[in-house]
Design a protein around this motif. Structure first.
Motif, PDB file in Angstrom:
ATOM      1  N   ASP A 123       2.402   8.742  -4.847  1.00  0.00           N
ATOM      2  CA  ASP A 123       0.971   9.033  -4.800  1.00  0.00           C
ATOM      3  C   ASP A 123       0.772  10.466  -4.301  1.00  0.00           C
ATOM      4  O   ASP A 123       1.201  10.812  -3.204  1.00  0.00           O
ATOM      5  CB  ASP A 123       0.272   8.053  -3.865  1.00  0.00           C
ATOM      6  CG  ASP A 123      -1.234   8.070  -4.012  1.00  0.00           C
ATOM      7  OD1 ASP A 123      -1.743   8.996  -4.677  1.00  0.00           O
ATOM      8  OD2 ASP A 123      -1.888   7.179  -3.477  1.00  0.00           O
TER       9      ASP A 123
ATOM     10  N   PHE B 245       0.811  -1.213   0.000  1.00  0.00           N
ATOM     11  CA  PHE B 245       0.000   0.000   0.000  1.00  0.00           C
ATOM     12  C   PHE B 245       0.849   1.271   0.000  1.00  0.00           C
ATOM     13  O   PHE B 245       0.325   2.348  -0.187  1.00  0.00           O
ATOM     14  CB  PHE B 245      -0.933   0.013   1.204  1.00  0.00           C
ATOM     15  CG  PHE B 245      -1.923  -1.107   1.196  1.00  0.00           C
ATOM     16  CD1 PHE B 245      -2.980  -1.113   0.303  1.00  0.00           C
ATOM     17  CD2 PHE B 245      -1.784  -2.168   2.064  1.00  0.00           C
ATOM     18  CE1 PHE B 245      -3.889  -2.148   0.289  1.00  0.00           C
ATOM     19  CE2 PHE B 245      -2.694  -3.207   2.051  1.00  0.00           C
ATOM     20  CZ  PHE B 245      -3.742  -3.200   1.167  1.00  0.00           C
TER      21      PHE B 245
ATOM     22  N   ARG C  66      -8.108   4.378   1.769  1.00  0.00           N
ATOM     23  CA  ARG C  66      -8.005   5.072   0.491  1.00  0.00           C
ATOM     24  C   ARG C  66      -9.306   5.815   0.198  1.00  0.00           C
ATOM     25  O   ARG C  66     -10.391   5.319   0.490  1.00  0.00           O
ATOM     26  CB  ARG C  66      -7.752   4.080  -0.654  1.00  0.00           C
ATOM     27  CG  ARG C  66      -6.501   3.259  -0.498  1.00  0.00           C
ATOM     28  CD  ARG C  66      -5.305   4.098  -0.848  1.00  0.00           C
ATOM     29  NE  ARG C  66      -4.085   3.325  -0.807  1.00  0.00           N
ATOM     30  CZ  ARG C  66      -3.171   3.436   0.120  1.00  0.00           C
ATOM     31  NH1 ARG C  66      -3.335   4.260   1.110  1.00  0.00           N
ATOM     32  NH2 ARG C  66      -2.060   2.733   0.087  1.00  0.00           N
TER      33      ARG C  66
ATOM     34  N   GLN D 242      -2.024  12.704   3.312  1.00  0.00           N
ATOM     35  CA  GLN D 242      -2.316  11.827   4.434  1.00  0.00           C
ATOM     36  C   GLN D 242      -3.225  12.572   5.418  1.00  0.00           C
ATOM     37  O   GLN D 242      -2.910  13.687   5.823  1.00  0.00           O
ATOM     38  CB  GLN D 242      -1.020  11.429   5.130  1.00  0.00           C
ATOM     39  CG  GLN D 242      -1.234  10.548   6.332  1.00  0.00           C
ATOM     40  CD  GLN D 242       0.074  10.100   6.944  1.00  0.00           C
ATOM     41  OE1 GLN D 242       1.076   9.983   6.250  1.00  0.00           O
ATOM     42  NE2 GLN D 242       0.067   9.862   8.228  1.00  0.00           N
TER      43      GLN D 242
ATOM     44  N   ARG E 142      -1.868  12.034  -3.254  1.00  0.00           N
ATOM     45  CA  ARG E 142      -2.912  12.266  -2.254  1.00  0.00           C
ATOM     46  C   ARG E 142      -2.289  12.528  -0.889  1.00  0.00           C
ATOM     47  O   ARG E 142      -1.256  11.959  -0.543  1.00  0.00           O
ATOM     48  CB  ARG E 142      -3.846  11.061  -2.173  1.00  0.00           C
ATOM     49  CG  ARG E 142      -4.640  10.855  -3.447  1.00  0.00           C
ATOM     50  CD  ARG E 142      -5.526   9.672  -3.346  1.00  0.00           C
ATOM     51  NE  ARG E 142      -4.715   8.449  -3.382  1.00  0.00           N
ATOM     52  CZ  ARG E 142      -5.206   7.226  -3.352  1.00  0.00           C
ATOM     53  NH1 ARG E 142      -6.500   7.047  -3.265  1.00  0.00           N
ATOM     54  NH2 ARG E 142      -4.414   6.186  -3.409  1.00  0.00           N
TER      55      ARG E 142
ATOM     56  N   LYS F 250      -5.003   9.225   1.407  1.00  0.00           N
ATOM     57  CA  LYS F 250      -4.476   7.866   1.538  1.00  0.00           C
ATOM     58  C   LYS F 250      -3.763   7.785   2.877  1.00  0.00           C
ATOM     59  O   LYS F 250      -3.113   8.728   3.339  1.00  0.00           O
ATOM     60  CB  LYS F 250      -3.514   7.517   0.411  1.00  0.00           C
ATOM     61  CG  LYS F 250      -2.209   8.269   0.513  1.00  0.00           C
ATOM     62  CD  LYS F 250      -1.129   7.646  -0.310  1.00  0.00           C
ATOM     63  CE  LYS F 250       0.123   8.481  -0.102  1.00  0.00           C
ATOM     64  NZ  LYS F 250       1.309   7.812  -0.006  1.00  0.00           N
TER      65      LYS F 250
END
Length: 191
Positions: free
Chosen positions: A82, A77, A145, A86, A84, A150
């Motif tokens: 990525d 994961f 997600r 946190q 996105r 994420k």
């Protein structure tokens, strides 16, 4: 301060750092010459004697690169590329306390986290809908997600991944995940 060493000082240092068995073998291998010269090949442990070197575990399936034991849980994961963000999260511990604990003090429970049975993870997800969330829980890893967020969270204690409860509170836009911890039986957690 003079930082150069004499020949006798280097020999004394070499004797301190070299085991006695190795010294005898090296003396037999060295050709007789008039003066002892310290060479770069003589620094460090002898070649071929590295007992601390770990041998790689060969997977049973020849088409696999790694064995399953070598891959940490939840690493599938983690994606550093990525974009996105946190979300903010908070991990809390929760006890199951009854009257006998509070008023009578019959059990050995106290206010520490060692006496807790559940782990509660509160994740703030502003502007998210419940339908957009994907939650995956492993024994020591939680993955969340959504289109905007994420979260890959390594849990501090192993949990029962099959039984848990998740609740989305729309007023605060927070997801609360309650998981039961797998604990070793000791004098506190005996049931």
């Amino acid at each position: 301060m003079d930082s150069s060493f004499s020949f006798t000082q280097l020999q004394a240092l070499s004797k301190l750092l070299t085991p006695a068995e190795q010294e005898e073998e090296e003396l037999e291998e060295q050709p007789a010459r008039g003066a002892f010269a310290l060479e770069p090949g003589q620094i460090g442990p002898p070649k071929g004697s590295n007992p601390t070197e770990a041998r790689p575990v060969q997977p049973t399936d020849t088409k696999k690169i790694w064995a399953e034991d070598e891959v940490p849980e939840g690493s599938e994961f983690e994606d550093i590329w990525d974009p996105r963000q946190q979300p903010e999260y908070e991990i809390m511990f929760k006890q199951r306390v009854g009257t006998e604990d509070v008023f009578l003090g019959m059990s050995r429970k106290d206010g520490s986290t060692a006496c807790c049975e559940d782990m509660v993870i509160k994740i703030k997800l502003p502007d998210c809908k419940t339908a957009d969330l994907t939650l995956d829980i492993k024994d020591r890893f939680l993955a969340l997600r959504s289109p905007d967020y994420k979260l890959g969270l390594h849990l501090p204690h192993p949990v029962d991944s099959k039984n848990g409860k998740a609740q989305f509170i729309t007023d605060t836009q927070t997801l609360e995940v309650t998981l039961t911890m797998k604990r070793e039986f000791d004098f506190i957690n005996f049931a």
